[in-house]
Enzyme design. Structure first.
Site, mmCIF file in Angstrom:
data_model
loop_
_atom_site.group_PDB
_atom_site.id
_atom_site.type_symbol
_atom_site.label_atom_id
_atom_site.label_comp_id
_atom_site.label_asym_id
_atom_site.label_seq_id
_atom_site.Cartn_x
_atom_site.Cartn_y
_atom_site.Cartn_z
ATOM 1 C CD GLU A 1 -13.216 -34.374 21.501
ATOM 2 O OE1 GLU A 1 -13.966 -33.795 20.683
ATOM 3 O OE2 GLU A 1 -12.796 -33.831 22.536
ATOM 4 C CB CYS B 1 -14.749 -36.306 24.186
ATOM 5 S SG CYS B 1 -16.019 -35.534 23.193
ATOM 6 C CB ALA C 1 -17.511 2.980 8.275
ATOM 7 C CB THR D 1 -28.791 0.814 10.617
ATOM 8 O OG1 THR D 1 -28.111 1.610 11.578
ATOM 9 C CG2 THR D 1 -27.804 0.339 9.573
ATOM 10 C CD GLU E 1 -21.562 -4.491 10.025
ATOM 11 O OE1 GLU E 1 -21.749 -3.554 9.223
ATOM 12 O OE2 GLU E 1 -21.123 -5.592 9.674
ATOM 13 N N GLY F 1 -26.691 1.829 14.146
ATOM 14 C CA GLY F 1 -26.033 3.113 13.972
ATOM 15 C C GLY F 1 -25.703 3.760 15.299
ATOM 16 N NE ARG G 1 -32.461 4.593 20.931
ATOM 17 C CZ ARG G 1 -33.730 4.282 20.962
ATOM 18 N NH1 ARG G 1 -34.458 4.371 19.876
ATOM 19 N NH2 ARG G 1 -34.296 3.886 22.074
HETATM 20 C C1 AOF Z 1 -15.312 -31.678 23.343
HETATM 21 N N1 AOF Z 1 -15.435 -31.746 21.986
HETATM 22 O O1 AOF Z 1 -16.379 -31.155 20.079
HETATM 23 C C2 AOF Z 1 -17.075 -30.039 22.004
HETATM 24 C C3 AOF Z 1 -16.917 -29.928 23.406
HETATM 25 O O2 AOF Z 1 -24.026 -29.297 25.376
HETATM 26 P P1 AOF Z 1 -23.051 -30.377 25.114
HETATM 27 O O3 AOF Z 1 -23.409 -31.693 25.735
HETATM 28 O O4 AOF Z 1 -22.642 -30.492 23.664
HETATM 29 O O5 AOF Z 1 -21.765 -29.946 25.914
HETATM 30 C C4 AOF Z 1 -21.247 -28.694 25.707
HETATM 31 C C5 AOF Z 1 -19.923 -28.655 26.389
HETATM 32 O O6 AOF Z 1 -19.096 -29.671 25.851
HETATM 33 C C6 AOF Z 1 -19.199 -27.331 26.138
HETATM 34 O O7 AOF Z 1 -19.506 -26.377 27.115
HETATM 35 C C7 AOF Z 1 -17.766 -27.812 26.234
HETATM 36 O O8 AOF Z 1 -17.424 -28.010 27.586
HETATM 37 C C8 AOF Z 1 -17.812 -29.166 25.564
HETATM 38 N N2 AOF Z 1 -17.663 -29.045 24.105
HETATM 39 N N3 AOF Z 1 -16.017 -30.748 24.015
HETATM 40 O O9 AOF Z 1 -14.566 -32.445 23.936
HETATM 41 C C9 AOF Z 1 -16.288 -30.999 21.303
HETATM 42 N N4 AOF Z 1 -17.967 -29.274 21.333
HETATM 43 ZN ZN ZN Z 2 -16.866 -33.907 24.281
#
Ligand code: AOF
Ligand code: ZN
Length: 340
Positions: A58, A91, A161, A204, A316, A318, A320
């Site tokens: 955002e 954000c 599988a 594998t 995927e 094997g 073990r």
């Molecule tokens: C948002 N919009 O597009 C994403 C969010 O390591 P950073 O600073 O990028 O922060 C990671 C944290 O930010 C992640 O754990 C989650 O809380 C948020 N990710 N938030 O508003 C985004 N990628």
């Molecule tokens: Zn953010």
């Protein structure tokens, strides 16, 4: 409720996830997030979180959208907007300062730095916040990220599988082609293309020499990404992977070989060669001759240098390797393909 119907909200949220999926694997151990700005039922701007450390969806959208924001515009995002200073500014700050009046979100952020506080921040600023919309599908879409934040380990899917009579190989251990083309298309589309990494044991590689790619994947709403290649992870304690293995021939930079941190002299020579080829070699201790699953999971979900961690794994084989994961108790989903 406002003038947009629920189905409009769901359609826009679906679009956010489609955009978000373009960041799969590149966002490392973070969330896949997409955002769209909707005016009179039309998308006028869109963006997604492209890679680990880059702008959040955002914020990226609002920074690049230079037009005026109208009070009726709705900003859709599949994850609650963050309110913390991380690698990038919060954000919520971008949303409030650009004058957005309506936000529709898909799911709350399980990251404890956010966890509802993003929504509160927006509401306190007088913004109308709608959601969570399509919470279950947003959570399942980001199941790797949710698993990491809630349990501290990646999401794990086991795929096996078997023939109708329960065989996974010929009696002498040699390769048996079990699945048909339709099953391969399905698993490349809905399993391989929907995980950050595919994990196998070195046995594998020696027996089946798989490519571990997504060559049969078909495009659909959430796996539209062209040429998506998950990490290929090979558990190889004594580094005996053949140099002619298919996983070492193609896109080597996507291949991770996990080996012991106490290699023999010969092992160290092999490690140098792999390294020179651009293969990632990662080392962890052996515990009574085997890797401990928690060590593997920690290694793979922790960012280090230019590796940003992963959040979902498709195991995927094997035998073990399946056994190790089964007895660890760390399995979220199991898919058994039954061949003819
Ligand atoms: C948002 N919009 O597009 C994403 C969010 O390591 P950073 O600073 O990028 O922060 C990671 C944290 O930010 C992640 O754990 C989650 O809380 C948020 N990710 N938030 O508003 C985004 N990628
Ligand atoms: Zn953010």
């Amino acid at each position: 409720m406002n003038s947009s119907s629920i189905s409009d909200h769901e359609t826009s949220m679906q679009r956010c996830m489609e955009l978000a999926s373009r960041g799969r694997k590149n966002v490392g151990n973070g969330a896949m997030v997409g955002a769209v700005l909707v005016r009179e039922n039309k998308i006028i701007a869109q963006d997604w979180h492209r890679e680990f450390g880059s702008a959040h969806a955002e914020s990226g959208l609002l920074n690049s959208f230079t037009g005026r924001i109208e009070p009726e515009d709705i900003l859709y995002v599949n994850l609650e907007p963050c309110c913390h200073q991380g690698k990038t500014p919060p954000c919520t700050y971008a949303v409030i300062s650009r004058g957005i009046k309506r936000v529709c979100f898909g799911m709350l952020d399980p990251d404890e730095r956010v966890a509802g506080k993003g929504i509160e921040t927006l509401r306190s600023a007088g913004i109308e916040v709608i959601g969570p919309i399509a919470r279950a599908s947003c959570e399942y879409f980001n199941r790797g990220y949710v698993s990491l934040r809630r349990t501290g380990r990646p999401w794990i899917t086991i795929k096996e599988a078997r023939t109708r009579s329960g065989m996974i190989s010929h009696d002498d251990g040699s390769t048996l082609k079990i699945t048909d083309e339709e099953q391969d298309v399905w698993s490349h589309t809905f399993l391989r293309s929907c995980h950050d990494g595919i994990l196998v044991g070195v046995e594998t590689i020696v027996r089946d020499n798989p490519f571990l790619n997504t060559r049969f994947a078909q495009r659909n709403d959430l796996t539209k990404v062209k040429n998506y290649q998950p990490w290929r992870i090979i558990l190889d304690p004594s580094l005996r992977i053949p140099t002619s293995a298919n996983v070492l021939m193609h896109s080597r930079g996507d291949t991770i070989v996990v080996t012991s941190d106490a290699l023999s002299e010969g092992g160290r020579v092999a490690e140098d060669a792999l390294h020179d080829w651009g293969v990632r070699v990662m080392q962890i201790p052996l515990r009574e001759g085997s890797f401990a699953i928690p060590d593997i999971l920690r290694l793979l979900s922790t960012p280090r240098d230019d590796f940003h961690g992963l959040s979902s794994l498709l195991v995927e084989g094997g035998e073990r390797t399946w056994k190790g994961f089964r007895s660890s108790g760390f399995i979220d989903e199991m898919v058994s393909l039954i061949g003819a």
